[in-house]
Scaffold this active site. Structure first.
Site, PDB file in Angstrom:
ATOM      1  N   PHE A  85       1.003  16.943 146.068  1.00 43.82           N
ATOM      2  CA  PHE A  85       1.044  16.756 144.615  1.00 43.82           C
ATOM      3  C   PHE A  85       1.933  15.558 144.284  1.00 43.82           C
ATOM      4  CE2 PHE A  85       0.439  21.324 145.398  1.00 43.82           C
ATOM      5  CZ  PHE A  85      -0.754  21.538 144.734  1.00 43.82           C
ATOM      6  N   LEU A  86       1.645  14.434 144.922  1.00 38.28           N
ATOM      7  CA  LEU A  86       2.495  13.260 144.775  1.00 38.28           C
ATOM      8  C   LEU A  86       2.084  12.416 143.580  1.00 38.28           C
ATOM      9  CD1 LEU A  86       2.763  12.035 148.480  1.00 38.28           C
ATOM     10  CD2 LEU A  86       4.102  13.786 147.286  1.00 38.28           C
TER      11      LEU A  86
ATOM     12  N   GLY B 147      -3.305   5.778 125.123  1.00 41.78           N
ATOM     13  CA  GLY B 147      -3.249   4.399 125.598  1.00 41.78           C
ATOM     14  C   GLY B 147      -4.495   3.996 126.345  1.00 41.78           C
TER      15      GLY B 147
ATOM     16  N   CYS C  39      -6.460   8.859 142.529  1.00 43.24           N
ATOM     17  CA  CYS C  39      -6.491  10.326 142.457  1.00 43.24           C
ATOM     18  C   CYS C  39      -7.309  10.859 141.287  1.00 43.24           C
ATOM     19  CB  CYS C  39      -5.067  10.869 142.396  1.00 43.24           C
ATOM     20  SG  CYS C  39      -4.165  10.696 143.945  1.00 43.24           S
TER      21      CYS C  39
END
Length: 435
Positions: A148-149, A252, A259
Protein backbone atom coordinates in the site's frame (compact mmCIF):
# COMPACT_ATOMS: atom_id res chain seq x y z
CA UNK A 1 15.58 -13.88 9.19
CA UNK A 2 16.78 -14.40 5.64
CA UNK A 3 14.46 -13.14 2.90
CA UNK A 4 14.59 -12.67 -0.84
CA UNK A 5 12.78 -9.98 -2.80
CA UNK A 6 12.20 -10.98 -6.41
CA UNK A 7 11.72 -7.95 -8.63
CA UNK A 8 13.56 -4.75 -7.74
CA UNK A 9 11.35 -2.15 -9.32
CA UNK A 10 9.65 0.48 -7.22
CA UNK A 11 7.93 -1.90 -4.79
CA UNK A 12 10.74 -4.44 -4.60
CA UNK A 13 13.61 -2.02 -4.09
CA UNK A 14 11.77 -0.21 -1.31
CA UNK A 15 10.67 -3.45 0.36
CA UNK A 16 14.16 -4.95 0.21
CA UNK A 17 15.81 -1.90 1.74
CA UNK A 18 13.18 -1.53 4.46
CA UNK A 19 13.29 -5.21 5.44
CA UNK A 20 17.07 -4.95 5.74
CA UNK A 21 16.63 -1.78 7.78
CA UNK A 22 14.49 -3.70 10.29
CA UNK A 23 17.28 -6.26 10.75
CA UNK A 24 16.62 -9.04 8.22
CA UNK A 25 19.22 -10.37 5.80
CA UNK A 26 17.86 -9.67 2.33
CA UNK A 27 18.79 -10.71 -1.20
CA UNK A 28 17.19 -8.67 -3.98
CA UNK A 29 16.84 -10.47 -7.31
CA UNK A 30 16.14 -9.13 -10.78
CA UNK A 31 16.84 -10.06 -14.41
CA UNK A 32 18.02 -6.51 -15.15
CA UNK A 33 21.77 -6.73 -14.55
CA UNK A 34 22.28 -2.98 -14.89
CA UNK A 35 19.66 -2.26 -12.24
CA UNK A 36 21.16 -4.88 -9.94
CA UNK A 37 24.62 -3.33 -10.29
CA UNK A 38 23.23 0.10 -9.48
CA UNK A 39 21.39 -1.15 -6.39
CA UNK A 40 24.42 -3.13 -5.23
CA UNK A 41 26.38 0.13 -5.33
CA UNK A 42 23.78 1.70 -3.02
CA UNK A 43 22.16 3.88 -5.70
CA UNK A 44 18.38 3.70 -6.21
CA UNK A 45 17.32 3.65 -9.89
CA UNK A 46 14.48 6.09 -9.21
CA UNK A 47 13.79 9.07 -6.98
CA UNK A 48 12.12 8.32 -3.66
CA UNK A 49 12.72 10.47 -0.56
CA UNK A 50 14.77 8.66 2.09
CA UNK A 51 15.48 5.58 0.00
CA UNK A 52 19.00 6.48 -1.13
CA UNK A 53 20.44 6.85 2.35
CA UNK A 54 18.71 3.70 3.59
CA UNK A 55 19.84 1.69 0.60
CA UNK A 56 23.47 2.75 1.05
CA UNK A 57 23.30 2.08 4.77
CA UNK A 58 21.90 -1.43 4.46
CA UNK A 59 24.21 -2.39 1.59
CA UNK A 60 27.23 -1.17 3.57
CA UNK A 61 26.05 -3.15 6.61
CA UNK A 62 26.01 -6.37 4.59
CA UNK A 63 22.34 -7.03 5.39
CA UNK A 64 21.28 -6.24 1.81
CA UNK A 65 22.76 -7.85 -1.30
CA UNK A 66 21.59 -8.22 -4.89
CA UNK A 67 21.76 -10.91 -7.55
CA UNK A 68 20.38 -11.91 -10.95
CA UNK A 69 20.13 -15.61 -10.01
CA UNK A 70 16.92 -17.35 -8.94
CA UNK A 71 18.83 -20.49 -7.90
CA UNK A 72 20.91 -18.30 -5.60
CA UNK A 73 17.70 -16.83 -4.19
CA UNK A 74 16.28 -20.29 -3.47
CA UNK A 75 19.50 -21.32 -1.73
CA UNK A 76 19.68 -18.08 0.26
CA UNK A 77 16.31 -18.19 2.03
CA UNK A 78 13.03 -20.03 2.52
CA UNK A 79 10.85 -16.90 2.25
CA UNK A 80 10.54 -15.13 -1.08
CA UNK A 81 8.62 -11.89 -1.67
CA UNK A 82 7.27 -11.60 -5.20
CA UNK A 83 7.38 -7.93 -6.29
CA UNK A 84 7.33 -8.02 -10.09
CA UNK A 85 5.19 -5.69 -12.18
CA UNK A 86 1.66 -6.37 -13.38
CA UNK A 87 1.14 -3.72 -16.09
CA UNK A 88 -2.04 -3.18 -18.04
CA UNK A 89 -2.33 -5.48 -21.04
CA UNK A 90 -2.11 -3.58 -24.34
CA UNK A 91 -5.23 -5.27 -25.71
CA UNK A 92 -7.51 -4.62 -22.71
CA UNK A 93 -7.73 -3.13 -19.26
CA UNK A 94 -6.79 -6.45 -17.63
CA UNK A 95 -3.57 -6.96 -15.68
CA UNK A 96 -0.69 -8.66 -17.48
CA UNK A 97 0.47 -11.47 -15.18
CA UNK A 98 3.28 -12.82 -17.36
CA UNK A 99 6.03 -11.73 -14.98
CA UNK A 100 4.27 -13.22 -11.95
CA UNK A 101 3.67 -16.51 -13.72
CA UNK A 102 7.24 -16.63 -15.03
CA UNK A 103 8.72 -16.29 -11.55
CA UNK A 104 6.49 -19.06 -10.17
CA UNK A 105 7.44 -21.35 -13.05
CA UNK A 106 11.18 -20.63 -12.92
CA UNK A 107 11.56 -20.57 -9.12
CA UNK A 108 9.54 -23.68 -8.25
CA UNK A 109 12.16 -26.28 -9.29
CA UNK A 110 14.68 -24.72 -6.89
CA UNK A 111 12.43 -24.47 -3.83
CA UNK A 112 13.04 -26.62 -0.79
CA UNK A 113 10.26 -29.14 -0.59
CA UNK A 114 7.58 -28.01 1.84
CA UNK A 115 9.76 -25.49 3.66
CA UNK A 116 9.48 -22.46 1.38
CA UNK A 117 6.98 -19.63 1.47
CA UNK A 118 6.29 -17.49 -1.58
CA UNK A 119 4.66 -14.17 -0.60
CA UNK A 120 3.02 -12.15 -3.34
CA UNK A 121 3.17 -8.37 -3.03
CA UNK A 122 2.37 -7.64 -6.68
CA UNK A 123 -1.07 -6.21 -7.37
CA UNK A 124 -3.07 -9.00 -9.02
CA UNK A 125 -6.71 -9.78 -9.86
CA UNK A 126 -8.67 -11.61 -7.18
CA UNK A 127 -8.30 -15.35 -7.66
CA UNK A 128 -4.69 -15.25 -8.86
CA UNK A 129 -3.28 -16.96 -5.77
CA UNK A 130 -5.81 -19.79 -6.02
CA UNK A 131 -4.81 -20.32 -9.65
CA UNK A 132 -1.06 -20.23 -8.98
CA UNK A 133 -0.90 -22.33 -5.81
CA UNK A 134 -1.22 -25.71 -7.58
CA UNK A 135 1.71 -24.81 -9.85
CA UNK A 136 4.03 -24.86 -6.83
CA UNK A 137 3.45 -28.64 -6.64
CA UNK A 138 3.76 -28.69 -2.87
CA UNK A 139 7.25 -27.20 -2.94
CA UNK A 140 6.08 -24.05 -1.18
CA UNK A 141 3.16 -22.38 0.50
CA UNK A 142 1.73 -19.29 -1.23
CA UNK A 143 0.47 -16.22 0.63
CA UNK A 144 -0.53 -12.76 -0.50
CA UNK A 145 0.66 -9.61 1.28
CA UNK A 146 -0.32 -6.57 -0.82
CA UNK A 147 1.65 -3.34 -0.76
CA UNK A 148 0.00 0.00 0.00
CA UNK A 149 2.79 2.38 -0.97
CA UNK A 150 2.36 6.01 -1.93
CA UNK A 151 5.11 7.27 -4.19
CA UNK A 152 6.96 9.99 -2.33
CA UNK A 153 6.10 8.35 1.02
CA UNK A 154 7.05 4.73 0.31
CA UNK A 155 9.73 4.37 2.99
CA UNK A 156 7.41 5.73 5.65
CA UNK A 157 4.54 3.58 4.39
CA UNK A 158 6.70 0.45 4.66
CA UNK A 159 8.25 1.13 8.05
CA UNK A 160 5.13 2.67 9.63
CA UNK A 161 2.25 1.06 7.74
CA UNK A 162 -1.38 1.81 8.46
CA UNK A 163 -2.02 -1.94 8.16
CA UNK A 164 -0.31 -5.17 7.15
CA UNK A 165 -2.63 -7.55 5.33
CA UNK A 166 -1.61 -11.22 5.30
CA UNK A 167 -3.65 -13.51 3.06
CA UNK A 168 -2.59 -16.99 4.19
CA UNK A 169 -3.62 -20.62 3.76
CA UNK A 170 -1.80 -22.17 6.70
CA UNK A 171 -0.90 -21.31 10.29
CA UNK A 172 2.77 -21.79 9.35
CA UNK A 173 2.57 -19.01 6.74
CA UNK A 174 0.86 -16.70 9.22
CA UNK A 175 3.47 -17.39 11.88
CA UNK A 176 6.33 -16.68 9.51
CA UNK A 177 4.83 -13.41 8.30
CA UNK A 178 4.17 -12.33 11.88
CA UNK A 179 7.84 -13.00 12.67
CA UNK A 180 9.03 -11.05 9.62
CA UNK A 181 6.88 -8.05 10.45
CA UNK A 182 7.40 -8.21 14.22
CA UNK A 183 9.46 -4.98 14.31
CA UNK A 184 6.58 -3.15 12.62
CA UNK A 185 3.75 -4.67 14.64
CA UNK A 186 5.70 -3.99 17.84
CA UNK A 187 5.58 -0.33 16.86
CA UNK A 188 1.80 -0.50 16.52
CA UNK A 189 1.11 -1.58 12.93
CA UNK A 190 -2.16 -3.56 12.73
CA UNK A 191 -1.73 -7.10 11.38
CA UNK A 192 -4.85 -8.26 9.53
CA UNK A 193 -5.05 -11.97 8.72
CA UNK A 194 -7.35 -13.13 5.96
CA UNK A 195 -7.55 -15.56 3.07
CA UNK A 196 -5.49 -14.87 -0.09
CA UNK A 197 -8.49 -13.83 -2.20
CA UNK A 198 -9.49 -11.12 0.27
CA UNK A 199 -5.89 -9.92 0.48
CA UNK A 200 -5.76 -9.62 -3.31
CA UNK A 201 -9.07 -7.81 -3.35
CA UNK A 202 -8.29 -5.25 -0.65
CA UNK A 203 -5.61 -3.51 -2.73
CA UNK A 204 -7.81 -3.10 -5.80
CA UNK A 205 -10.86 -2.19 -3.73
CA UNK A 206 -8.92 0.45 -1.79
CA UNK A 207 -7.45 2.06 -4.90
CA UNK A 208 -10.82 2.00 -6.65
CA UNK A 209 -12.42 3.76 -3.68
CA UNK A 210 -9.71 6.44 -3.62
CA UNK A 211 -10.03 6.97 -7.37
CA UNK A 212 -13.80 7.30 -6.98
CA UNK A 213 -13.39 9.96 -4.31
CA UNK A 214 -11.03 12.00 -6.51
CA UNK A 215 -13.27 11.76 -9.55
CA UNK A 216 -16.34 12.63 -7.49
CA UNK A 217 -14.90 15.95 -6.35
CA UNK A 218 -13.71 16.67 -9.89
CA UNK A 219 -17.25 16.05 -11.14
CA UNK A 220 -18.39 18.55 -8.53
CA UNK A 221 -15.79 21.00 -9.87
CA UNK A 222 -17.50 20.77 -13.25
CA UNK A 223 -20.80 21.62 -11.57
CA UNK A 224 -19.12 24.52 -9.79
CA UNK A 225 -17.77 25.88 -13.07
CA UNK A 226 -21.30 25.86 -14.48
CA UNK A 227 -22.98 27.43 -11.46
CA UNK A 228 -20.44 29.84 -9.99
CA UNK A 229 -19.90 27.79 -6.83
CA UNK A 230 -16.42 27.27 -5.34
CA UNK A 231 -15.18 23.68 -5.27
CA UNK A 232 -12.56 24.24 -2.57
CA UNK A 233 -15.15 25.57 -0.14
CA UNK A 234 -17.45 22.72 -1.16
CA UNK A 235 -14.72 20.14 -0.51
CA UNK A 236 -13.87 21.68 2.85
CA UNK A 237 -17.50 21.63 3.94
CA UNK A 238 -17.97 18.04 2.74
CA UNK A 239 -14.73 16.90 4.38
CA UNK A 240 -15.80 18.29 7.73
CA UNK A 241 -18.37 15.48 7.84
CA UNK A 242 -16.60 12.60 9.62
CA UNK A 243 -18.44 10.13 7.40
CA UNK A 244 -16.83 11.70 4.32
CA UNK A 245 -13.47 13.02 5.55
CA UNK A 246 -11.15 15.45 3.76
CA UNK A 247 -8.46 13.08 2.45
CA UNK A 248 -8.44 12.54 -1.33
CA UNK A 249 -11.26 15.07 -1.64
CA UNK A 250 -8.86 17.24 -3.64
CA UNK A 251 -10.12 18.70 -6.94
CA UNK A 252 -7.78 19.38 -9.83
CA UNK A 253 -6.11 17.63 -12.71
CA UNK A 254 -6.89 14.16 -11.44
CA UNK A 255 -4.86 11.05 -10.74
CA UNK A 256 -2.21 9.30 -12.80
CA UNK A 257 0.80 7.10 -12.20
CA UNK A 258 1.23 3.34 -12.35
CA UNK A 259 -1.41 2.38 -9.76
CA UNK A 260 -4.82 4.04 -9.70
CA UNK A 261 -5.55 4.14 -13.47
CA UNK A 262 -4.22 0.63 -14.03
CA UNK A 263 -5.88 -0.82 -10.96
CA UNK A 264 -9.40 0.44 -11.62
CA UNK A 265 -9.20 -0.89 -15.18
CA UNK A 266 -7.89 -4.26 -14.02
CA UNK A 267 -10.60 -4.42 -11.33
CA UNK A 268 -13.27 -3.69 -13.93
CA UNK A 269 -11.88 -6.32 -16.29
CA UNK A 270 -11.80 -8.96 -13.56
CA UNK A 271 -15.37 -8.19 -12.50
CA UNK A 272 -16.46 -8.62 -16.10
CA UNK A 273 -14.71 -12.01 -16.22
CA UNK A 274 -16.68 -13.00 -13.13
CA UNK A 275 -19.96 -11.90 -14.75
CA UNK A 276 -20.26 -8.93 -12.40
CA UNK A 277 -19.77 -6.04 -14.80
CA UNK A 278 -22.78 -4.17 -13.38
CA UNK A 279 -21.28 -4.19 -9.88
CA UNK A 280 -18.35 -1.99 -10.91
CA UNK A 281 -19.78 -0.22 -13.95
CA UNK A 282 -19.35 3.09 -12.10
CA UNK A 283 -15.56 2.66 -12.31
CA UNK A 284 -15.70 3.32 -16.04
CA UNK A 285 -17.26 6.68 -15.24
CA UNK A 286 -14.58 7.28 -12.61
CA UNK A 287 -11.95 6.68 -15.29
CA UNK A 288 -13.74 8.89 -17.84
CA UNK A 289 -14.17 11.77 -15.38
CA UNK A 290 -10.49 11.57 -14.52
CA UNK A 291 -9.39 11.64 -18.16
CA UNK A 292 -11.76 14.54 -18.87
CA UNK A 293 -9.92 16.78 -16.40
CA UNK A 294 -6.95 16.83 -18.75
CA UNK A 295 -9.05 18.15 -21.61
CA UNK A 296 -10.70 20.69 -19.30
CA UNK A 297 -7.28 21.98 -18.22
CA UNK A 298 -6.24 22.46 -21.83
CA UNK A 299 -9.51 24.34 -22.35
CA UNK A 300 -8.66 26.70 -19.48
CA UNK A 301 -5.25 27.29 -21.05
CA UNK A 302 -6.88 28.16 -24.38
CA UNK A 303 -9.22 30.55 -22.63
CA UNK A 304 -6.33 32.40 -20.98
CA UNK A 305 -4.34 32.41 -24.23
CA UNK A 306 -7.08 34.24 -26.12
CA UNK A 307 -9.08 31.30 -27.41
CA UNK A 308 -6.33 29.28 -29.10
CA UNK A 309 -2.98 27.71 -28.31
CA UNK A 310 -1.76 27.88 -31.90
CA UNK A 311 1.56 29.76 -32.05
CA UNK A 312 1.39 30.41 -28.31
CA UNK A 313 4.22 29.78 -25.86
CA UNK A 314 3.15 27.55 -22.95
CA UNK A 315 5.19 26.91 -19.80
CA UNK A 316 4.34 23.69 -17.97
CA UNK A 317 5.29 23.40 -14.29
CA UNK A 318 5.53 19.71 -13.53
CA UNK A 319 6.16 16.47 -15.40
CA UNK A 320 5.92 13.79 -12.70
CA UNK A 321 2.45 12.42 -12.02
CA UNK A 322 2.79 13.59 -8.41
CA UNK A 323 5.33 15.54 -6.33
CA UNK A 324 8.34 13.90 -4.64
CA UNK A 325 8.63 11.37 -7.46
CA UNK A 326 10.31 11.09 -10.85
CA UNK A 327 7.60 8.74 -12.15
CA UNK A 328 5.99 9.97 -15.37
CA UNK A 329 3.84 6.93 -16.12
CA UNK A 330 0.36 8.10 -17.13
CA UNK A 331 1.30 11.60 -15.98
CA UNK A 332 -1.65 14.02 -16.29
CA UNK A 333 0.85 16.89 -16.57
CA UNK A 334 2.56 15.40 -19.61
CA UNK A 335 -0.78 14.47 -21.17
CA UNK A 336 -1.79 18.14 -20.97
CA UNK A 337 1.59 19.25 -22.31
CA UNK A 338 1.29 16.91 -25.29
CA UNK A 339 -2.26 18.06 -26.04
CA UNK A 340 -1.15 21.70 -25.94
CA UNK A 341 1.62 20.83 -28.40
CA UNK A 342 -0.87 19.09 -30.69
CA UNK A 343 -2.95 22.25 -30.67
CA UNK A 344 -0.03 24.26 -32.01
CA UNK A 345 1.66 25.56 -28.86
CA UNK A 346 5.37 25.74 -28.24
CA UNK A 347 5.66 23.92 -24.92
CA UNK A 348 8.48 24.10 -22.38
CA UNK A 349 8.34 21.75 -19.38
CA UNK A 350 10.07 22.03 -16.01
CA UNK A 351 10.19 19.51 -13.16
CA UNK A 352 12.57 19.25 -10.17
CA UNK A 353 13.20 15.50 -10.54
CA UNK A 354 11.45 13.92 -13.53
CA UNK A 355 12.99 15.60 -16.59
CA UNK A 356 15.13 12.65 -17.68
CA UNK A 357 12.22 10.22 -17.56
CA UNK A 358 9.89 12.76 -19.19
CA UNK A 359 12.36 13.44 -22.00
CA UNK A 360 12.67 9.73 -22.73
CA UNK A 361 8.90 9.24 -22.78
CA UNK A 362 7.99 12.45 -24.64
CA UNK A 363 10.83 13.43 -26.98
CA UNK A 364 8.61 15.88 -28.87
CA UNK A 365 8.40 18.25 -25.89
CA UNK A 366 11.05 20.77 -24.83
CA UNK A 367 12.44 20.38 -21.31
CA UNK A 368 14.12 23.14 -19.31
CA UNK A 369 16.21 22.77 -16.16
CA UNK A 370 15.45 26.23 -14.76
CA UNK A 371 11.87 27.11 -13.88
CA UNK A 372 12.29 30.81 -14.69
CA UNK A 373 13.74 30.04 -18.12
CA UNK A 374 10.83 27.69 -18.76
CA UNK A 375 8.49 30.63 -18.22
CA UNK A 376 10.35 33.20 -20.34
CA UNK A 377 8.01 34.87 -22.86
CA UNK A 378 5.20 32.45 -22.01
CA UNK A 379 1.69 33.39 -23.07
CA UNK A 380 0.26 31.11 -20.38
CA UNK A 381 1.76 29.10 -17.50
CA UNK A 382 0.23 25.76 -16.45
CA UNK A 383 0.79 24.58 -12.87
CA UNK A 384 0.25 20.82 -13.20
CA UNK A 385 2.26 19.00 -10.49
CA UNK A 386 2.05 20.30 -6.93
CA UNK A 387 5.75 20.46 -6.09
CA UNK A 388 6.37 22.75 -3.09
CA UNK A 389 8.95 24.62 -5.20
CA UNK A 390 6.13 25.97 -7.35
CA UNK A 391 4.05 27.04 -4.39
CA UNK A 392 7.04 29.05 -3.19
CA UNK A 393 7.63 30.88 -6.49
CA UNK A 394 7.67 34.68 -6.42
CA UNK A 395 4.80 35.69 -8.74
CA UNK A 396 6.11 39.25 -9.12
CA UNK A 397 9.53 38.01 -10.29
CA UNK A 398 7.91 35.54 -12.65
CA UNK A 399 5.63 38.21 -14.08
CA UNK A 400 8.74 40.07 -15.23
CA UNK A 401 9.79 37.24 -17.58
CA UNK A 402 6.52 36.04 -19.11
CA UNK A 403 4.84 37.64 -22.10
CA UNK A 404 1.41 37.48 -20.46
CA UNK A 405 0.93 36.96 -16.69
CA UNK A 406 -1.72 34.25 -16.97
CA UNK A 407 -1.64 30.95 -15.08
CA UNK A 408 -3.83 27.88 -14.72
CA UNK A 409 -3.52 26.42 -11.22
CA UNK A 410 -4.73 22.89 -11.93
CA UNK A 411 -3.62 21.68 -8.49
CA UNK A 412 -5.15 24.39 -6.28
CA UNK A 413 -1.96 25.01 -4.28
CA UNK A 414 -1.19 28.60 -5.32
CA UNK A 415 -2.57 31.55 -3.33
CA UNK A 416 -4.90 33.37 -5.77
CA UNK A 417 -4.77 36.64 -3.82
CA UNK A 418 -0.98 36.77 -3.90
CA UNK A 419 -0.77 35.98 -7.60
CA UNK A 420 -3.52 38.40 -8.57
CA UNK A 421 -1.90 41.15 -6.49
CA UNK A 422 1.24 40.58 -8.58
CA UNK A 423 -0.75 41.24 -11.75
CA UNK A 424 -1.60 37.69 -12.76
CA UNK A 425 -4.84 36.32 -14.14
CA UNK A 426 -5.30 32.98 -12.39
CA UNK A 427 -7.80 30.30 -13.36
CA UNK A 428 -8.46 27.06 -11.49
CA UNK A 429 -10.95 24.27 -12.23
CA UNK A 430 -14.09 24.57 -10.16
CA UNK A 431 -13.37 28.17 -9.13
CA UNK A 432 -14.94 30.28 -11.88
CA UNK A 433 -14.91 33.48 -9.85
CA UNK A 434 -11.09 33.53 -9.89
CA UNK A 435 -11.05 34.04 -13.65
Amino acid sequence: MRLTVIGTGYVGAVHAACMAETGHEVLGVDTDAERIAQLAAGRPPFYEPGLGAMLQRTVDSGRLRFSTSLPEAAAFADTHFLCVGTPQRPDSGAADLRHVEAVVQELTPYLRDGRSLLVGKSTVPVGTSDRLAPRLRGAADLAWNPEFLREGCAVQDTLRPERIVAGVRTPRAEARLRKIYAPLTAAGAPFIVTDPATAELVKLASNSFLATKISFINAMAEICDATGADVLTLARAMGADSRVGPRFLSPGLGFGGSCLPKDIRAFTARAEELGLAESVAFLRQVDEINTRQRRRTVGLAERLAGGTLADRSVAVLGAAFKPHSDDVRDSPALAVAEEARRRGAQVRVHDPEALDNARAAHPGLQFVLDVVKACEQADVVLHLTEWPQYRDLDPAALAAVVRTPAIVDARHTLDPAVWRAAGWTLCAPGRPRLG
